[in-house]
Design an enzyme around this catalytic site. Structure first.
Site, PDB file in Angstrom:
ATOM      1  N   ILE A 112      35.943  40.803  40.204  1.00 46.45           N
ATOM      2  CA  ILE A 112      36.981  41.060  41.347  1.00 46.45           C
ATOM      3  C   ILE A 112      36.616  40.144  42.480  1.00 46.45           C
ATOM      4  O   ILE A 112      35.472  39.925  42.772  1.00 46.45           O
ATOM      5  CB  ILE A 112      36.986  42.525  41.732  1.00 46.45           C
ATOM      6  CG1 ILE A 112      37.658  43.419  40.531  1.00 46.45           C
ATOM      7  CG2 ILE A 112      37.847  42.715  42.911  1.00 46.45           C
ATOM      8  CD1 ILE A 112      37.153  44.607  40.365  1.00 46.45           C
ATOM      9  N   GLU A 113      37.684  39.709  43.140  1.00 44.97           N
ATOM     10  CA  GLU A 113      37.502  38.465  44.009  1.00 44.97           C
ATOM     11  C   GLU A 113      36.377  38.920  45.283  1.00 44.97           C
ATOM     12  O   GLU A 113      35.814  37.750  45.503  1.00 44.97           O
ATOM     13  CB  GLU A 113      39.064  38.327  44.747  1.00 44.97           C
ATOM     14  CG  GLU A 113      38.600  37.494  45.843  1.00 44.97           C
ATOM     15  CD  GLU A 113      40.017  37.334  46.633  1.00 44.97           C
ATOM     16  OE1 GLU A 113      40.962  37.025  46.021  1.00 44.97           O
ATOM     17  OE2 GLU A 113      39.617  37.844  47.806  1.00 44.97           O
ATOM     18  N   SER A 114      36.263  40.215  45.744  1.00 41.43           N
ATOM     19  CA  SER A 114      35.500  40.308  46.775  1.00 41.43           C
ATOM     20  C   SER A 114      33.817  40.156  46.478  1.00 41.43           C
ATOM     21  O   SER A 114      32.963  40.227  47.081  1.00 41.43           O
ATOM     22  CB  SER A 114      35.779  41.923  47.282  1.00 41.43           C
ATOM     23  OG  SER A 114      35.381  42.859  46.232  1.00 41.43           O
ATOM     24  N   GLN A 173      36.568  42.247  54.644  1.00 40.77           N
ATOM     25  CA  GLN A 173      37.686  41.969  53.706  1.00 40.77           C
ATOM     26  C   GLN A 173      38.599  43.184  53.797  1.00 40.77           C
ATOM     27  O   GLN A 173      37.955  44.172  53.123  1.00 40.77           O
ATOM     28  CB  GLN A 173      37.294  41.491  52.505  1.00 40.77           C
ATOM     29  CG  GLN A 173      38.374  40.932  51.426  1.00 40.77           C
ATOM     30  CD  GLN A 173      37.743  40.227  50.166  1.00 40.77           C
ATOM     31  OE1 GLN A 173      36.772  40.261  49.939  1.00 40.77           O
ATOM     32  NE2 GLN A 173      38.717  39.560  49.565  1.00 40.77           N
TER      33      GLN A 173
END
Lengths: 271, 309
Positions: free
Chosen positions: A58-60, B35
């Site tokens: 997952i990107e984070s 984020q």
């Protein structure tokens, strides 16, 4: 715009079957770069059914988590549950994705054109322009994955002949397009919708109808598509869900119906 | 040209008001940590809004609720990022509106391209190659060289590669779990683009959940994410990322994020009223926490995180 068509089945919605069909596209052992929403729902379903060894990235910065239902963001603590590593964007987008270690990039809906180019930046032109969130990691996924899996509702406006803006490269202008741009030509796209499964024709690179949801006709798909897709030589019908798949999806993976629309039955589509 | 002199004292603990007044100047290139709904530096963002420091260029990978509130307050002239949104809670509405009405300049990259720019910045390299962006409209039209350029790979003739320029924010704001008074910081959980961005920045303001002693840092140096050398100011602010989450400490507050998004979607006067009530109407971030959440809610968010881990 489309009249209520024959039901996809008495006990499930087309949206549910769309998620289940997308899950079937993942093979056991695939390393999957996954966004939240329907892609994560489908990937978790695959892990709980035929593909327990699917690895989520997952990107984070999250690597190989066992996500807890139902995360709403790549930064939701639920996606970090029992991960093997909580790292950085550079580690996943650079050291895994650009490095070539991801098998499948799995994205949610946006605008997708004939050559599978994706727009998540801006739709429309001039005064009717509508700004969208932008690339995020989507451009990186489309640039570096060997297989791109997209899940989206089937609406005319989502499938234009040519995207207003190419955020993420599919086959660009057709055969040879990726190589000319400097991208790897080793690339395939599958788009799973609530009406059909579209795949790129290996020769022309254009998306074509590879499968239909039960009860859906080619005409219905054409009417809901902004370009005119070819029909693959052998169009299959998507298999109905098993009771186990439905139970997992409804009772365990999205019990609060964060993503699955409760009101959507087989006969009432969003359109 | 700005000064490269970082704060060298051993005790860098300041209030948010002091830190922002000292290091964020009008027109700055401001790096944003966090984020989507995770670890956004909300206490520091509120302080910038309270002090009305404007003409900012806000940079990051995903820009989220903090950036949107700065835009709502009229303090942003430009953003450079990979995305602007809060995922399930929608896009950053004030940002979208400002782009659509032409009052905000925007430069779009992919997330990897932004990380690559910070990576160049942190290593003192002028640019970084990437194979993202190629073929897409994220590449500028021929002749516009500022954003990215495509060259032939010198070692692999015929192979194209994009170069993206280094990015060194004048000042970055990041909320972390722990820091000591000299600015050694520990980020727990996912770290997004923050390590690269922090090391690339000329100045860094950290807010933290917990202040720990330097002795504790020295006892476990392997836990340090970023050493004190990069950090100018440490602001101790529990719940400093509220209403976004802080891994290991508290979950996000869906109701308050949704309340902001509703105001942001509506625009003026709803979003002005939000800022008046929750930012300008509060002298400190603690006042905002009491008004927006209250201690019971804050404790519930802490429990939700404990239960999740």
């Amino acid at each position: 715009m489309t009249p209520a068509s024959s039901p996809a089945g008495p006990d499930h919605s087309r949206q549910e079957l769309m998620v289940i069909e997308a899950a079937r596209d993942l093979r056991d052992g695939d390393i999957v770069f996954v966004g939240t929403g329907l892609p994560m729902l489908a990937t978790t379903l695959a892990q709980r059914t035929h593909a327990p060894n699917v690895v989520m990235v997952i990107e984070s910065g999250v690597i190989a988590p066992q996500v807890r239902p139902t995360p709403i963001s790549v930064s939701d603590p639920k996606v970090m549950h029992r991960a093997v590593k909580l790292g950085t964007l550079r580690e996943v987008l650079g050291c895994l994705l650009q490095r070539g270690m991801i098998d499948v990039g799995f994205l949610g809906g946006a605008q997708i054109d004939r050559f599978a180019n994706i727009n998540s930046t801006v739709v429309g032109r001039g005064s009717t322009q509508r700004r969208l969130p932008g690339s995020g990691g989507a451009n990186d996924m489309a640039s570096h994955c060997r297989r791109l899996l997209i899940i989206t509702h089937h609406e005319r406006r989502r499938f234009p002949e040519r995207c207003d803006y190419v955020t993420s490269p599919g086959f660009l202008d057709g055969p040879g397009g990726r190589e000319r741009a400097g991208l790897s030509p080793d690339f395939a796209v599958t788009v799973v919708t609530d009406l059909a499964v579209l795949e790129n024709d290996p020769q022309t690179c254009a998306l074509r109808i590879a499968a239909l949801m039960p009860g859906v006709t080619v005409e219905e798909v054409l009417a809901a598509t902004g370009f005119r897709p070819e029909v693959a030589p052998e169009v299959r019908t998507v298999a109905p869900p098993t009771p186990d798949q439905l139970r997992l999806l409804r009772d365990e993976l999205d019990p609060e119906r964060v993503y699955l629309k409760a009101e959507e039955s087989a006969t009432t589509s969003r359109r | 040209m700005m000064s490269e002199t970082r704060q060298r004292t051993r005790d860098k603990v300041l209030t948010a008001a002091e830190a922002v007044a000292r290091y964020v100047r009008p027109g700055a290139v401001l790096g944003m940590g966090g984020q989507n709904i995770g670890r956004c530096p909300m206490a520091l963002t509120h302080e910038i809004i309270r002090q009305r420091i404007g003409r900012l260029t806000v940079v990051g990978c995903n820009l989220s609720i903090g950036m949107d509130q700065l835009v709502a307050a009229g303090l942003v002239r430009r953003t450079e990022s990979g995305s602007g949104n809060l995922e399930r809670f929608g896009v950053t509405f004030c940002w979208r509106r400002a782009i659509e009405n032409g009052s905000l300049e925007v430069e779009d990259y992919s997330h990897l391209a932004m990380v690559s720019r910070f990576l160049a910045g942190e290593m003192g390299a002028p640019f970084m190659p990437t194979r993202s962006l190629l073929g897409s409209d994220l590449l500028p039209a021929t002749g516009e060289a500022g954003k990215a350029v495509v060259i032939e790979d010198p070692w692999n003739p015929g192979q194209r590669v994009a170069l993206v320029p280094a990015l060194q924010p004048e000042v970055s704001i990041v909320h972390v779990q722990r820091a000591d008074p000299s600015g050694n910081i520990i980020i727990e959980g996912f770290a997004t683009h923050e390590p690269e961005m922090i090391r690339a920045s000329h100045h860094v303001i950290i807010s933290c959940e917990e202040l720990v002693s330097t002795e504790e840092i020295r006892a476990h140096p392997e836990r340090t994410t970023i050493p004190f050398l990069y950090v100018d100011a440490v602001v101790v602010q529990p719940y400093g990322a509220y209403p976004t989450s802080t891994y290991g400490h508290y979950d996000y507050d869906a109701a308050h994020v949704a309340a902001y998004q509703e105001a942001a979607r509506e625009g003026s006067p709803a979003v002005d009223e939000y800022l008046r009530r929750y930012v300008w109407g509060c002298a400190t971030f603690d006042e905002y926490l009491a008004l927006a959440a209250g201690s019971e809610r804050l404790i519930a968010l802490r429990r939700a995180m404990e239960e999740m881990l």
